[in-house]
Design an enzyme around this catalytic site. Structure first.
Site: not given
Length: 311
Positions: A125, A162, A164, A246
């Site tokens: 990120h 992931d 996200h 996740d």
């Protein structure tokens, strides 16, 4: 040939506030799981501290200076609502970058067949000049730039599964025509980026949003229809995996319903891609995963596949 496992005790000294999902226990549980007898064949290596020049492959000097200056002498400090630093955070992030760089070196030198970097904080990120989403430096993107700039590769793929969207990796590689960034992620979900129309400066970005509550069957169908054909056309000379776990059904931060066998399938298929054009060369780096039991089990499943394929 075997699989290298890169880690470092500095990951334990990056401390977040009580109750924060990106916690020291993540690495503790992963390493405890990888201490089981079936992982005795791992080539265990300390992740070295990276150089400033490594970070500057993707970030400006001002960002490095700002992160270094933000580290507190005690306690924790919030860089935003999600991203925190403690004494030792900068060094932990430098070892996470260094582990990825060293993993690329080891795999490209033929010392090991592939590698997994079990360090924190995660990286996908972190944008050019903005830490966010628990991340300080763009570890996977830096690894890709290292392979391109210093090893002379022509095509490096970064695949991010992931839950996200890896907005930071996308930002850092947006104008890098020698890379292909592919991200599958839940949408809608934070950070709100990763729409299909985000295709990079050279059509070198592919985003695959997945709806909440979908499971591994949709993921597999999506990868078969879109990801693997794109990778086959690109013919990467190295595959870098941003390995966030996740998307697991038990994870508290999202609503995808993958299981360990989905991570096994995806790892096997990405290794197939690497076998086809990259001599099997894969570097995987830890991103998310916040249910400790699911995280440990999923990492163990992922690394088991890497070991099978390296051998």
């Amino acid at each position: 040939m075997t699989t290298a496992l890169f880690g470092h005790d500095s990951s334990l000294r990056h401390v977040t506030p009580n109750g924060h999902p990106e916690q020291v226990a993540r690495v503790e549980r992963i390493m405890a799981g990888l201490a089981a007898p079936q992982f005795a064949g791992l080539d265990r290596r300390d992740a070295p501290e990276c150089s400033d020049a490594d970070i500057l492959l993707c970030h400006p000097q001002a960002h490095l200076d700002a992160i270094t200056a933000a580290e507190p002498e005690s306690g924790t400090v919030a860089l935003d609502g999600d991203t925190h630093m403690s004494p030792g955070s900068t060094m932990a992030a430098r070892h996470a970058v260094g582990g990825c760089v060293a993993a690329v070196d080891a795999v490209l030198a033929g010392e090991v067949g592939n590698a997994f970097v079990a360090c924190r904080p995660p990286g996908h990120h972190a944008e050019k000049a903005t830490p966010m989403g628990f991340c300080l430096f763009g570890t996977a993107a830096i690894a890709a730039k290292h392979a391109l700039e210093r090893h002379g590769l022509s095509r490096v793929a970064v695949v991010d599964f992931d839950v996200h969207h890896g907005n930071g990796t996308q930002d850092l590689l947006w104008n890098e025509s020698r890379s292909l960034f592919i991200g599958s992620h839940q949408n809608p979900l934070w950070p709100g980026t990763g729409l299909p129309e985000e295709t990079g400066g050279h059509y070198n970005v592919m985003n695959l949003p997945l709806p909440p509550h979908s499971d591994g069957r949709l993921m597999r169908a999506t990868y078969e229809a879109e990801v693997f054909p794109a990778l086959a056309r690109f013919k990467p000379e190295l595959v870098i995996i941003s390995a966030g776990f996740d998307a697991h059904a038990d994870d508290p931060l999202a609503q995808l319903n993958w299981r360990e066998d989905d991570f096994v399938w995806l790892t096997e298929r990405l290794c197939d891609v690497a076998d086809a054009s990259a001599g099997g060369r894969v570097v995987s780096t830890l991103e998310g995963g916040y249910d400790l039991n699911a995280l440990a089990a999923s990492v163990a499943a992922h690394v088991s596949v890497l070991m099978e394929r390296a051998g």
